[in-house]
Motif scaffolding. Structure first.
Motif, short mmCIF file in Angstrom:
data_model
loop_
_atom_site.label_atom_id
_atom_site.label_comp_id
_atom_site.label_asym_id
_atom_site.label_seq_id
_atom_site.Cartn_x
_atom_site.Cartn_y
_atom_site.Cartn_z
N THR A 125 0.83 -1.21 0.00
CA THR A 125 0.00 0.00 0.00
C THR A 125 0.86 1.25 0.00
O THR A 125 0.62 2.20 -0.75
N LEU A 126 1.89 1.28 0.84
CA LEU A 126 2.79 2.43 0.92
C LEU A 126 3.54 2.63 -0.39
O LEU A 126 3.69 3.77 -0.88
N PHE A 127 4.00 1.53 -0.99
CA PHE A 127 4.72 1.61 -2.26
C PHE A 127 3.84 2.21 -3.35
O PHE A 127 4.27 3.10 -4.10
N VAL A 128 2.60 1.73 -3.44
CA VAL A 128 1.67 2.25 -4.46
C VAL A 128 1.37 3.72 -4.22
O VAL A 128 1.33 4.53 -5.16
N LEU B 176 3.22 5.99 -2.87
CA LEU B 176 4.36 6.88 -3.11
C LEU B 176 4.84 6.87 -4.57
O LEU B 176 5.25 7.90 -5.10
N PHE B 177 4.77 5.71 -5.22
CA PHE B 177 5.46 5.58 -6.50
C PHE B 177 4.56 5.32 -7.70
O PHE B 177 5.04 5.37 -8.84
N GLN C 84 5.74 13.92 -14.92
CA GLN C 84 5.33 14.85 -13.88
C GLN C 84 5.47 14.29 -12.46
O GLN C 84 5.30 15.00 -11.48
N HIS C 85 5.79 12.98 -12.34
CA HIS C 85 5.87 12.34 -11.03
C HIS C 85 7.10 12.83 -10.27
O HIS C 85 8.18 13.02 -10.85
N TRP C 86 6.99 13.00 -8.96
CA TRP C 86 8.08 13.58 -8.16
C TRP C 86 9.38 12.75 -8.20
O TRP C 86 10.47 13.30 -8.10
#
Length: 342
Positions: free
Chosen positions: A304-307, A309-310, A328-330
């Protein structure tokens, strides 16, 4: 089901009836394992060639092929008189799953308007949940009958027939038709999908450009995918299935009755619990409710955290404009920026 085990796997039934046998060991049979795993091995093999088949034959024809193969597998399993027929049927089912799991989501993604694409693909998963619940109910009600296993296995021909007929009646996707050089058919498909009054010329031009770029990259696919600019797609294509599999969710889904029996449930209670679990999946309840019970919630939290953030949000983005969301992704923009060489 006991009649099934008695006919095909009597040694397993004898082990199950022995008082000293541990519940974890009663299904210790290489032949039974071959029957169970043959579907997934065949599905793996099919998935390795399905992308080429889908590109060559089109999404529609691949779904028809998968449906026919699945139908044949269900029919052979339902009428099986020996283990060889069971395994052959399972292999055909696996091939059908491999082809349709490749073609159906791709078809939905390519024909859906950008704003509805997520709903279409969620519907694909929703109906898988419907199938799981239906099969669990059937297994429970048919488990008491000596011929119940034949219906449980053979009724796979019903959804297979519906899928095959449905796929035969639809038009192929515009992307697939452009990919095979059938521009006139692609335009007609777009008009049919978007409506008779829709202006499809701009969308058709975009499809021609994106398909041309894809074909250029496909000349050396294994070299291209390793280029720096494709790093986000490669990571996601590996990481998301990895996290999904290491949660152990497939073990729970496939072997739920055995797992419930192993913790003390009776046979009927185990089947009922499996049905309840299927309904929970269908209702999209959180995995953590039984994750804590079966000790794998940590992987769920990590995924869940991976999805979060990335994985960038793709809602409302046309397929041929996906490159923009990576730019556009950080984090991923450092890899896909046009100022960075491959």
């Amino acid at each position: 089901m006991e009649p099934f085990l008695k006919k095909f796997f009597p040694s397993v039934l004898r082990q199950a009836g022995a008082a000293e046998t541990n519940i974890y060991c009663q299904y210790d049979s290489q032949l039974l394992t071959a029957f169970t795993s043959s579907l997934y091995i065949a599905g793996l093999v099919a998935s390795l060639v399905a992308s080429r088949v889908t590109a060559a034959l089109g999404r529609k024809n691949t779904m028809v092929l998968g449906g026919l193969t699945f139908f044949a597998g269900g029919a052979i399993n339902g009428g099986a008189v020996n283990v060889a027929m069971l395994i052959l049927g399972r292999i055909l089912l696996g091939l059908g799953v491999g082809f349709t799991n490749q073609a159906a989501p791709l078809y939905l993604s390519e024909v859906a308007p950008a704003k509805w694409r997520g709903a279409f693909n969620t519907g694909f998963q929703f109906f898988i949940g419907i199938g799981v619940v239906a099969s669990n109910f059937l297994n429970f009600f048919l488990s008491k009958h000596p011929w119940g296993w034949r219906l449980s296995l053979g009724l796979a021909v019903v959804p297979a027939a519906i899928m095959t007929l449905g796929a035969a009646l639809i038009s192929d996707t515009p992307s697939s038709l452009v990919e095979r050089g059938r521009l006139r058919d692609a335009k007609q498909s777009l008009i049919r999908i978007r409506g008779a009054g829709a202006d499809v010329e701009g969308e058709l031009d975009d499809l021609v450009r994106s398909v041309g770029a894809a074909k250029a990259a496909d000349r050396e696919p294994f070299v291209t995918i390793l280029e720096r600019r494709h790093r986000p797609q490669l990571v996601m294509a590996v990481a998301i299935p990895f996290f999904q599999q290491v949660t152990g969710i497939n073990i729970i889904a496939f072997y739920a009755p055995v797992l419930f029996q192993s913790i003390g449930f009776g046979k009927d209670s185990a089947l009922i619990s499996s049905t309840i679990l299927g309904v929970s999946f269908l209702a999209m309840l959180c995995h953590l409710k039984y994750g804590a019970f079966l000790f794998y919630a940590g992987w769920i939290a990590t995924m869940t955290l991976f999805v979060m953030l990335f994985l960038p949000e793709t809602k409302g983005i046309p397929l041929d404009s996906m490159q923009g969301i990576w730019e556009q992704h950080w984090y991923w923009r450092r890899f896909v920026s046009t100022t960075v060489s491959a």
